[in-house]
Motif scaffolding. Structure first.
Motif, PDB file in Angstrom:
ATOM      1  N   GLY A 281      45.714  29.139  -5.971  1.00  0.00           N
ATOM      2  CA  GLY A 281      45.957  27.984  -5.877  1.00  0.00           C
ATOM      3  C   GLY A 281      45.558  26.965  -5.380  1.00  0.00           C
ATOM      4  N   ASN A 282      44.401  27.040  -4.493  1.00  0.00           N
ATOM      5  CA  ASN A 282      43.328  26.272  -4.022  1.00  0.00           C
ATOM      6  C   ASN A 282      42.440  25.464  -4.712  1.00  0.00           C
ATOM      7  OD1 ASN A 282      45.184  26.972  -2.291  1.00  0.00           O
ATOM      8  ND2 ASN A 282      43.339  27.253  -0.600  1.00  0.00           N
ATOM      9  N   THR A 283      42.021  25.923  -6.598  1.00  0.00           N
ATOM     10  CA  THR A 283      41.313  25.890  -7.504  1.00  0.00           C
ATOM     11  C   THR A 283      41.693  24.840  -7.915  1.00  0.00           C
ATOM     12  OG1 THR A 283      39.928  27.902  -6.572  1.00  0.00           O
ATOM     13  CG2 THR A 283      39.816  26.981  -8.268  1.00  0.00           C
ATOM     14  N   PHE A 285      38.510  23.191 -11.471  1.00  0.00           N
ATOM     15  CA  PHE A 285      37.526  22.675 -12.289  1.00  0.00           C
ATOM     16  C   PHE A 285      36.615  23.539 -11.237  1.00  0.00           C
ATOM     17  CE2 PHE A 285      39.540  18.774 -12.372  1.00  0.00           C
ATOM     18  CZ  PHE A 285      40.559  19.112 -13.597  1.00  0.00           C
ATOM     19  N   GLU A 286      36.927  24.867 -11.064  1.00  0.00           N
ATOM     20  CA  GLU A 286      36.056  25.237 -10.219  1.00  0.00           C
ATOM     21  C   GLU A 286      35.531  24.958  -8.773  1.00  0.00           C
ATOM     22  OE1 GLU A 286      32.752  28.511 -12.887  1.00  0.00           O
ATOM     23  OE2 GLU A 286      32.894  26.931 -14.063  1.00  0.00           O
ATOM     24  N   ASN A 287      36.361  24.483  -8.132  1.00  0.00           N
ATOM     25  CA  ASN A 287      35.911  23.671  -6.825  1.00  0.00           C
ATOM     26  C   ASN A 287      37.035  24.838  -6.107  1.00  0.00           C
ATOM     27  OD1 ASN A 287      33.804  22.389  -7.764  1.00  0.00           O
ATOM     28  ND2 ASN A 287      34.663  20.970  -8.128  1.00  0.00           N
ATOM     29  N   ILE A 288      36.563  25.434  -5.418  1.00  0.00           N
ATOM     30  CA  ILE A 288      38.001  25.965  -3.987  1.00  0.00           C
ATOM     31  C   ILE A 288      38.041  24.385  -3.092  1.00  0.00           C
ATOM     32  CG2 ILE A 288      38.417  27.285  -2.290  1.00  0.00           C
ATOM     33  CD1 ILE A 288      36.807  29.470  -3.497  1.00  0.00           C
ATOM     34  N   ASN A 289      39.572  23.703  -2.813  1.00  0.00           N
ATOM     35  CA  ASN A 289      39.293  22.897  -2.242  1.00  0.00           C
ATOM     36  C   ASN A 289      40.278  23.651  -0.267  1.00  0.00           C
ATOM     37  OD1 ASN A 289      39.610  21.015  -4.316  1.00  0.00           O
ATOM     38  ND2 ASN A 289      41.515  21.534  -4.650  1.00  0.00           N
ATOM     39  N   ASP A 290      40.494  24.725  -0.519  1.00  0.00           N
ATOM     40  CA  ASP A 290      40.340  25.028   0.989  1.00  0.00           C
ATOM     41  C   ASP A 290      40.112  26.451   1.279  1.00  0.00           C
ATOM     42  OD1 ASP A 290      41.038  25.221   3.949  1.00  0.00           O
ATOM     43  OD2 ASP A 290      42.507  23.756   2.867  1.00  0.00           O
ATOM     44  N   GLY A 291      39.709  26.585   2.370  1.00  0.00           N
ATOM     45  CA  GLY A 291      39.678  28.546   2.011  1.00  0.00           C
ATOM     46  C   GLY A 291      40.883  29.065   3.237  1.00  0.00           C
ATOM     47  N   LYS A 292      40.890  30.031   2.648  1.00  0.00           N
ATOM     48  CA  LYS A 292      42.386  30.955   3.598  1.00  0.00           C
ATOM     49  C   LYS A 292      41.968  31.175   4.512  1.00  0.00           C
ATOM     50  CE  LYS A 292      45.376  30.614  -0.613  1.00  0.00           C
ATOM     51  NZ  LYS A 292      46.170  30.736  -0.867  1.00  0.00           N
ATOM     52  N   VAL A 293      42.567  31.961   5.936  1.00  0.00           N
ATOM     53  CA  VAL A 293      42.281  33.091   7.317  1.00  0.00           C
ATOM     54  C   VAL A 293      43.472  34.058   6.762  1.00  0.00           C
ATOM     55  CG1 VAL A 293      42.678  33.287   9.120  1.00  0.00           C
ATOM     56  CG2 VAL A 293      41.765  31.574   8.174  1.00  0.00           C
ATOM     57  N   TYR A 294      44.409  33.411   5.899  1.00  0.00           N
ATOM     58  CA  TYR A 294      45.730  34.321   5.294  1.00  0.00           C
ATOM     59  C   TYR A 294      45.694  34.131   4.285  1.00  0.00           C
ATOM     60  CZ  TYR A 294      46.009  34.464  10.721  1.00  0.00           C
ATOM     61  OH  TYR A 294      45.558  34.535  12.654  1.00  0.00           O
ATOM     62  N   PRO A 295      46.988  35.259   3.885  1.00  0.00           N
ATOM     63  CA  PRO A 295      47.235  34.659   1.920  1.00  0.00           C
ATOM     64  C   PRO A 295      47.957  33.466   1.408  1.00  0.00           C
ATOM     65  CG  PRO A 295      47.788  37.081   2.920  1.00  0.00           C
ATOM     66  CD  PRO A 295      47.954  36.019   3.947  1.00  0.00           C
ATOM     67  N   TRP A 296      48.576  32.700   2.703  1.00  0.00           N
ATOM     68  CA  TRP A 296      48.451  30.965   2.776  1.00  0.00           C
ATOM     69  C   TRP A 296      47.821  30.515   3.402  1.00  0.00           C
ATOM     70  CZ3 TRP A 296      50.979  35.106   5.804  1.00  0.00           C
ATOM     71  CH2 TRP A 296      51.238  35.404   7.189  1.00  0.00           C
ATOM     72  N   ASN A 297      48.218  28.614   3.331  1.00  0.00           N
ATOM     73  CA  ASN A 297      47.170  27.799   3.648  1.00  0.00           C
ATOM     74  C   ASN A 297      47.577  27.867   5.041  1.00  0.00           C
ATOM     75  OD1 ASN A 297      45.900  27.733   1.604  1.00  0.00           O
ATOM     76  ND2 ASN A 297      47.239  26.621   0.349  1.00  0.00           N
ATOM     77  N   GLY A 298      46.666  27.334   5.479  1.00  0.00           N
ATOM     78  CA  GLY A 298      46.455  26.827   7.357  1.00  0.00           C
ATOM     79  C   GLY A 298      45.749  28.070   8.086  1.00  0.00           C
ATOM     80  N   LEU A 299      45.515  27.510   9.375  1.00  0.00           N
ATOM     81  CA  LEU A 299      44.600  28.357  10.392  1.00  0.00           C
ATOM     82  C   LEU A 299      46.289  29.286  10.831  1.00  0.00           C
ATOM     83  CD1 LEU A 299      41.675  25.972  11.213  1.00  0.00           C
ATOM     84  CD2 LEU A 299      42.107  28.028   9.370  1.00  0.00           C
TER      85      LEU A 299
END
Length: 553
Positions: A281-283, A285-299
């Motif tokens: 969901g954050n990818t 063109f093979e680029n990960i726009n944002d990593g995750k700490v949980y199964p959802w976005n944000g910290l």
């Protein structure tokens, strides 16, 4: 004129379709026509991307950093060192297995083996996991599994071994239902009617429960089993049994037909972590726009959306003594577990990949797992087996009392010569006794001719070889100098009684495969066969040309 043109176009299209359908495919290497009874009945099956089994959603695989979402190591175990790996596409349960799902399993055992009290007892979850010396949880002991109020809650008190047995049962029941609904097996209604006639299938195998492996091996056939819509057998040597149309020979479904489903199983640790992160969901063109700490976005662990702002996104323990929040404004709406479809699914469509209950995965625990595994489809815990042959000449499997194939530890990592296979099967009992004697240190030589040595710490005999296939002692001393052994299985995800740290997909713990907890459940996975791309529509692809038909001159 316009109507005439449209009609002509339609007729032209239909003619093209009919002409293309009438041309049978040919072998690209011999030119022989497929699916033609007159030339030997060579078979070619329609290539397809099979749909997932009931309850599963597709997970498109790819590369990711195993352990990469861990931002701290509060236990100082250093057991999730980052490593880039590739996970193939697979299927995974949308939700955790619920109490109702497990009651279905218990009901089947009760009606299929009504006098086998041991089988039923062994399948019961340990509801005593709710007991605690300083808590009044006794009502959950009696109510949590069986009361309708909890039917959609995740099953707990299930050991790793029990989860494995459930996966086998679920595979067989799913495939049996598919085949009965299609008419490849006798329908449910007809089967029930035959049972009412004093077990008309007795002695034919119809009185034994369906097993996928036994069926695919052609050992589940006959009166009371064969359906009315079995597949026509194009083999010129096939004999009619009078059940096919116009007296034609028919056959059971084969693996090559693409009808039966791959087996349900526990997901590997890498599959589970990859699915929980759902970085797809954050990818772009093979680029990960944002990593995750949980199964959802944000910290954080609260929803940022305007309609649900401030609501807790998973079922966990917010702090010591705070399992649900303040009355009148419960934060996660649950004091113990919650229904399996609670909270929002992640980007893969999976519910409760953080919190609610921890989940068993298939892997055997090692602290160094992430350093010692392959980088493609990593997994630790392989125990290779072969199906025992009751009749090697005919290729018939030996069955246990529940109608399932008996499996033995694999004796070789490669295909044996036919003479070796026959000798191994026919002399299996003697060889097994010889090897057991060698393992106990009572023989100077093993069945394979190798001479055993003794490990000074464990006192067990083993034979070293370059790959370690014949070793019975783990050279890393697991189980000898530590509490970790081959029965230690990984569980992940965090639970209703865990702090937020354990919601991180990279966090990992272990428990013995025969132990259970009120905080551990599971969900199933299934291997995907064929192309790994889930949604190829609208994506660029290199053109692939079809093979030219061969014309004899």
């Amino acid at each position: 004129m316009r109507l005439l043109t449209n009609t002509a176009l339609v007729m032209l299209g239909l003619g093209f379709m009919l002409s293309s359908c009438s041309k049978k495919e040919q072998s690209q290497k011999t030119g022989i026509t497929y699916n033609d009874r007159t030339n030997g009945g060579y078979l070619r099956f329609r290539q397809n991307h099979p749909s997932p089994g009931p309850g599963l959603v597709p997970i498109e695989g790819g590369t990711f950093v195993l352990g990469g979402s861990a931002d701290q190591d509060i236990t100082y175990e250093y057991n999730n060192i980052r490593r880039r790996v590739t996970v193939p596409s697979f299927y995974m349960d949308e939700t955790e297995v619920s109490n109702q799902d497990w009651l279905d399993y218990l009901h089947w055992i009760n009606i299929t083996f009504p006098n086998d009290n041991e089988l039923y007892y062994n399948a019961l979850p340990d509801t005593l996991v709710w007991r605690s010396p300083l808590s009044y949880n006794e009502p959950y002991v009696s109510n949590y599994l069986r009361h309708p109020a909890f039917q959609d809650y995740p099953v707990v008190g299930v050991t790793w071994n029990q989860a494995q047995e459930y996966c086998i049962w679920r595979t067989d029941r799913t495939n049996e239902n598919i085949l009965r609904e299609r008419g490849n097996l006798v329908s449910w209604k007809d089967k029930a009617g035959k049972q009412g006639q004093g077990n008309a299938g007795a002695g034919t195998g119809a009185d034994q429960p369906f097993n996928t492996d036994i069926y695919l091996n052609g050992q589940y056939r006959g009166q009371g089993i064969d359906g009315k819509k079995m597949i026509t057998d194009l083999n010129p040597n096939a004999k009619s049994n009078g059940t096919g149309k116009n007296g034609r020979a028919v056959r059971p479904v084969r693996m090559e037909d693409g009808i039966v489903k791959q087996g349900y199983r526990l997901p590997s640790e890498a599959e589970w972590e990859y699915a929980a992160l759902s970085l797809a969901g954050n990818t772009q063109f093979e680029n990960i726009n944002d990593g995750k700490v949980y199964p959802w976005n944000g910290l954080g662990v609260r929803s940022p959306k305007s309609k649900t702002r401030g609501l807790i996104l998973a079922n966990f323990k917010r702090g010591s003594g705070d399992n649900a929040g303040v009355g009148g404004g419960l934060n996660d709406k649950a004091d113990i577990t919650a229904p399996v479809r609670s909270y929002e699914p992640n980007d893969f469509g999976l519910y409760n990949m953080a919190g609610n209950v921890n989940e068993w995965v298939a892997d055997t625990y090692r602290q160094t797992s992430f350093e010692d595994v392959d980088d493609f489809n990593p997994f630790r815990g392989n125990e290779f087996t072969n199906k025992r042959l009751a009749d090697p000449a005919k290729g018939l499997y030996a069955k246990d009392k529940y109608g399932r194939p008996i499996k033995d530890a694999a004796k070789s990592n490669k295909k044996l010569k036919y003479s070796e296979m026959l000798a191994l099967q026919q002399g299996g009992q003697a060889a097994g006794a010889n090897q057991q004697a060698g393992a106990n240190g009572n023989s100077a030589q093993l069945a394979n001719g190798a001479t055993p040595t003794k490990d000074p710490l464990a006192g067990k005999a083993y034979t070293a070889d370059s790959r370690g296939f014949r070793d019975t002692v783990n050279t890393a001393l697991y189980g000898t100098t530590t509490l970790v052994n081959d029965h230690s299985k990984v569980y992940k995800g965090g639970s209703w009684n865990d702090m937020a740290y354990w919601l991180n997909p990279a966090a990992r713990r272990f428990k013995d495969q025969d132990e259970s907890s009120a905080e551990i459940g599971f969900r199933c996975a299934m291997t995907m066969v064929g192309a790994p791309e889930i949604h190829p529509q609208g994506k660029p692809h290199l053109p692939v040309k079809k093979a030219k038909p061969f014309k004899a001159r």
